[in-house]
Each structure stands twice: as structure tokens, then as C-alpha cells.
Design a protein around this motif. Sequence first.
Motif, PDB file in Angstrom:
ATOM      1  N   ILE A 120      -6.060 -27.897 -37.858  1.00  0.00           N
ATOM      2  CA  ILE A 120      -6.930 -29.088 -38.349  1.00  0.00           C
ATOM      3  C   ILE A 120      -5.878 -30.384 -38.635  1.00  0.00           C
ATOM      4  N   GLY A 121      -4.876 -30.076 -39.439  1.00  0.00           N
ATOM      5  CA  GLY A 121      -3.992 -31.149 -39.665  1.00  0.00           C
ATOM      6  C   GLY A 121      -3.464 -31.815 -38.199  1.00  0.00           C
ATOM      7  N   ALA A 122      -3.226 -30.920 -37.169  1.00  0.00           N
ATOM      8  CA  ALA A 122      -2.385 -31.578 -36.029  1.00  0.00           C
ATOM      9  C   ALA A 122      -3.711 -32.448 -35.312  1.00  0.00           C
ATOM     10  N   VAL A 123      -5.025 -31.876 -35.466  1.00  0.00           N
ATOM     11  CA  VAL A 123      -6.024 -32.690 -34.565  1.00  0.00           C
ATOM     12  C   VAL A 123      -6.515 -33.892 -35.316  1.00  0.00           C
TER      13      VAL A 123
ATOM     14  N   VAL B 217      -3.264 -38.231 -43.248  1.00  0.00           N
ATOM     15  CA  VAL B 217      -3.753 -36.989 -44.004  1.00  0.00           C
ATOM     16  C   VAL B 217      -3.560 -35.912 -43.235  1.00  0.00           C
ATOM     17  N   GLY B 218      -3.372 -35.924 -41.769  1.00  0.00           N
ATOM     18  CA  GLY B 218      -3.302 -34.786 -40.836  1.00  0.00           C
ATOM     19  C   GLY B 218      -1.846 -34.155 -41.119  1.00  0.00           C
TER      20      GLY B 218
ATOM     21  N   GLN C 262      -5.969 -37.436 -33.571  1.00  0.00           N
ATOM     22  CA  GLN C 262      -7.082 -38.487 -33.749  1.00  0.00           C
ATOM     23  C   GLN C 262      -7.000 -39.701 -34.578  1.00  0.00           C
ATOM     24  N   GLY C 263      -6.343 -39.697 -35.520  1.00  0.00           N
ATOM     25  CA  GLY C 263      -5.930 -40.809 -36.222  1.00  0.00           C
ATOM     26  C   GLY C 263      -4.828 -41.748 -35.496  1.00  0.00           C
ATOM     27  N   LEU C 264      -4.176 -41.188 -34.821  1.00  0.00           N
ATOM     28  CA  LEU C 264      -3.262 -42.098 -33.830  1.00  0.00           C
ATOM     29  C   LEU C 264      -4.026 -42.629 -32.629  1.00  0.00           C
TER      30      LEU C 264
ATOM     31  N   ASP D 160      -8.359 -43.631 -33.922  1.00  0.00           N
ATOM     32  CA  ASP D 160      -8.123 -44.813 -34.612  1.00  0.00           C
ATOM     33  C   ASP D 160      -7.977 -45.223 -35.932  1.00  0.00           C
ATOM     34  N   GLU D 161      -8.153 -44.293 -36.867  1.00  0.00           N
ATOM     35  CA  GLU D 161      -8.164 -44.647 -38.352  1.00  0.00           C
ATOM     36  C   GLU D 161      -6.914 -44.098 -38.772  1.00  0.00           C
TER      37      GLU D 161
END
Length: 64
Positions: A16-19, A42-43, A23-25, A35-36
Motif C-alpha cells: 500500500i505504501g508503494a502504491v 505518507v507512502g 500515485q503521489g509522484l 500528483d498530491e
Amino acid sequence: MRGWLPLTLGLLAVVIGAVWTVQGLGYVSGSVMTDEKIWAVVGPLVALAGLVMIWLGLRSRRRL
């Protein structure tokens, strides 16, 4: 069966952290999290917590 729960939850947290990180990147699109930058922070923290849980699960299994 001691240690399976932390191992399983740790593995889930790492995935989950990797996903969340990708996603954040912005590498995975189609989500509100895309893009958040908060998810790019947090990931890895969630993935690190998952690695700690895996380590603790492995340690508890070796003690048997």
C-alpha cells in the motif's frame, strides 16, 4: 502460527505504501491521490512501518 499476522500486515503495508508513493509522484493516474505530494510523503512512511512489522514478525518466528 506466531508471527504470521505481523508478516501479513507488514507485507500489505509495504504494498500500500508503494502504491501511495507512486500515485503521489504522479506515475499512476486515475485517482484523487494522483500528483498530491502528501501521498509521496505518507507512502514511504507506511512502507517503512510495514518493513518494521515484517522484521518483528520474523523475529518472533525465530524465537520458537
